[in-house]
Design a protein around this motif. Structure first.
Motif, short mmCIF file in Angstrom:
data_model
loop_
_atom_site.label_atom_id
_atom_site.label_comp_id
_atom_site.label_asym_id
_atom_site.label_seq_id
_atom_site.Cartn_x
_atom_site.Cartn_y
_atom_site.Cartn_z
N GLY A 142 1.07 -1.12 0.18
CA GLY A 142 -0.14 0.11 -0.36
C GLY A 142 0.49 1.52 0.09
N ARG A 143 2.09 1.08 -0.54
CA ARG A 143 3.04 1.82 -0.32
C ARG A 143 2.47 3.51 -1.39
NH1 ARG A 143 7.70 0.14 -3.39
NH2 ARG A 143 7.92 1.25 -5.26
N LYS A 144 2.11 3.17 -2.16
CA LYS A 144 1.23 3.57 -3.55
C LYS A 144 0.94 5.30 -2.68
CE LYS A 144 1.99 3.85 -7.83
NZ LYS A 144 2.34 2.37 -9.15
N ARG A 145 0.15 4.51 -2.34
CA ARG A 145 -1.11 5.60 -1.77
C ARG A 145 -0.49 6.36 -0.25
NH1 ARG A 145 -5.49 6.03 1.94
NH2 ARG A 145 -4.56 4.62 3.63
N LEU A 146 0.14 5.83 0.80
CA LEU A 146 1.05 6.49 1.50
C LEU A 146 1.88 7.41 0.80
CD1 LEU A 146 2.12 3.58 4.16
CD2 LEU A 146 0.98 5.65 4.35
N HIS A 147 2.86 7.38 -0.42
CA HIS A 147 3.49 7.68 -1.07
C HIS A 147 3.14 9.01 -1.65
CE1 HIS A 147 7.42 9.70 -3.04
NE2 HIS A 147 6.11 9.70 -4.19
N SER A 148 1.47 8.94 -2.10
CA SER A 148 0.66 9.97 -2.66
C SER A 148 -0.10 11.20 -0.80
CB SER A 148 0.04 9.64 -3.30
OG SER A 148 -1.20 9.05 -2.26
N ASN A 149 -0.24 10.14 -0.34
CA ASN A 149 -0.53 11.22 0.84
C ASN A 149 0.63 11.24 0.71
OD1 ASN A 149 -3.02 10.19 0.88
ND2 ASN A 149 -3.19 8.39 2.45
N THR A 150 2.12 11.04 1.83
CA THR A 150 3.18 12.29 1.97
C THR A 150 3.41 13.77 1.50
OG1 THR A 150 4.35 10.72 0.95
CG2 THR A 150 4.12 10.55 2.97
N LYS A 151 3.06 12.77 0.07
CA LYS A 151 3.14 13.90 -1.16
C LYS A 151 2.21 14.98 -1.17
CE LYS A 151 5.20 13.38 -5.90
NZ LYS A 151 5.04 12.90 -7.19
N GLU A 152 0.94 14.81 -0.89
CA GLU A 152 0.12 15.97 -0.57
C GLU A 152 -0.17 16.72 0.58
OE1 GLU A 152 -3.92 13.86 -0.05
OE2 GLU A 152 -4.30 12.77 -2.58
N ARG A 153 0.61 15.54 2.11
CA ARG A 153 1.13 16.79 2.76
C ARG A 153 1.95 17.54 2.65
NH1 ARG A 153 2.34 13.22 8.02
NH2 ARG A 153 4.49 13.12 6.96
N ASN A 154 3.17 17.08 2.29
CA ASN A 154 4.50 18.33 1.78
C ASN A 154 3.46 19.50 0.98
OD1 ASN A 154 7.10 18.97 1.45
ND2 ASN A 154 7.10 17.46 0.06
N VAL A 155 2.60 19.25 0.13
CA VAL A 155 1.92 20.12 -0.80
C VAL A 155 1.33 21.21 0.40
CG1 VAL A 155 0.49 21.28 -2.46
CG2 VAL A 155 2.04 18.79 -2.99
N ARG A 156 0.61 20.68 0.91
CA ARG A 156 -0.53 21.35 1.54
C ARG A 156 0.38 21.92 2.86
NH1 ARG A 156 -3.74 17.06 2.36
NH2 ARG A 156 -2.78 16.30 4.09
N ARG A 157 1.98 21.73 3.25
CA ARG A 157 2.43 22.41 4.41
C ARG A 157 3.28 23.69 3.34
NH1 ARG A 157 3.22 25.07 8.19
NH2 ARG A 157 2.38 23.65 9.26
N LEU A 158 4.19 23.27 1.83
CA LEU A 158 4.23 24.41 1.32
C LEU A 158 3.27 25.23 1.24
CD1 LEU A 158 6.38 22.16 -0.86
CD2 LEU A 158 7.41 23.79 1.41
N GLU A 159 1.62 25.09 0.47
CA GLU A 159 1.16 26.41 0.31
C GLU A 159 0.62 27.01 1.85
OE1 GLU A 159 -1.34 23.85 -2.80
OE2 GLU A 159 -2.21 23.99 -0.75
N SER A 160 0.80 26.23 3.09
CA SER A 160 0.32 26.95 4.46
C SER A 160 1.60 27.64 4.53
CB SER A 160 -0.32 26.21 5.11
OG SER A 160 0.75 25.17 6.46
N ASN A 161 2.68 27.45 4.45
CA ASN A 161 3.82 28.05 4.82
C ASN A 161 3.74 29.82 3.92
OD1 ASN A 161 5.32 26.23 6.16
ND2 ASN A 161 6.82 25.63 4.28
N GLU A 162 3.30 29.36 2.49
CA GLU A 162 3.41 30.44 1.74
C GLU A 162 2.26 31.94 2.58
OE1 GLU A 162 5.13 31.90 -0.47
OE2 GLU A 162 3.36 33.32 -0.88
N ARG A 163 0.67 30.91 2.70
CA ARG A 163 -0.45 31.75 3.28
C ARG A 163 0.51 31.97 5.04
NH1 ARG A 163 -3.09 27.48 2.10
NH2 ARG A 163 -3.09 26.28 4.00
N GLU A 164 1.34 31.49 5.72
CA GLU A 164 1.48 32.22 6.86
C GLU A 164 3.00 33.29 6.40
OE1 GLU A 164 0.85 32.16 9.70
OE2 GLU A 164 2.32 32.42 11.20
N ARG A 165 3.46 33.21 5.79
CA ARG A 165 4.31 34.39 5.24
C ARG A 165 3.74 35.18 5.20
NH1 ARG A 165 7.31 32.22 0.72
NH2 ARG A 165 7.22 29.87 1.83
#
Length: 150
Positions: free
Chosen positions: A29-52
């Motif tokens: 099931g690593r494919k799903r996990l991988h996409s989850n972590t990727k999504e999480r990474n994207v969300r983190r970067l987006e929220s960093n930008e919003r915080e900035r």
DNA sequence: TAGGCCATCTGGTCCT
DNA sequence: AGGACCAGATGGCCTA
């Protein structure tokens, strides 16, 4: 020489995935996990930008406040804490002056001062509703004239 | 060099 | 659920 607080962007390392996520990649099931972590990474970067952006807005507001309050050392940029402290003192001073101009008694205690300040604010807000935003000086002139006349 | 100030990242909590 | 807000951590720049 760079002025204080104005510098090139930090060379901080971008956000990286927690180690556990990499270990889980070898499991089923690593494919799903991988996409989850990727999504999480994207969300983190987006929220960093919003915080900035949020912090930039906050700093713009601080700058506007700096420009609104008079201070002596014009060559030195006021720090945030200095800006807030001076602004508080400036408001207090203006309140005292306006109350004096309108012939009111100066407040003797902190609670009286607060009551006076809220009365003043209420009066000002009412005036803004009736006359529009740019009429503070007119308002002050009216108070002054009133106190002169009475 | 220590201390002050700041920008940025981050995770938690609150709010819509 | 997602964005706003907040506070702690981190590290860079500047001045005394």
């Amino acid at each position: 020489m760079k002025s204080k607080g104005k510098r090139a962007k930090h060379t901080r390392q971008p956000w990286t995935e927690p180690e556990a996520d990499f270990q889980l990649e070898t499991e089923p099931g690593r494919k799903r996990l991988h996409s989850n972590t990727k999504e999480r990474n994207v969300r983190r970067l987006e929220s960093n930008e919003r915080e900035r952006q949020r912090m930039h807005k906050l700093n713009n507001a601080f700058q506007a406040l700096r420009e609104a309050i008079p201070h002596v050392k014009t060559e030195k940029k006021l720090s945030k804490i200095e800006t807030l402290t001076l602004a508080k003192n400036y408001i207090k001073a203006l309140t005292t002056i306006i109350l004096g101009m309108s012939g009111s008694c100066l407040p003797h205690s902190e609670s009286q001062a607060q009551a006076s300040a809220s009365r003043l604010l209420q009066c000002y807000q009412q005036h803004l509703e009736e006359e529009g935003e740019e009429s503070l000086s007119k308002y002050l002139t009216q108070i002054h004239n009133f106190s002169q006349g009475s």
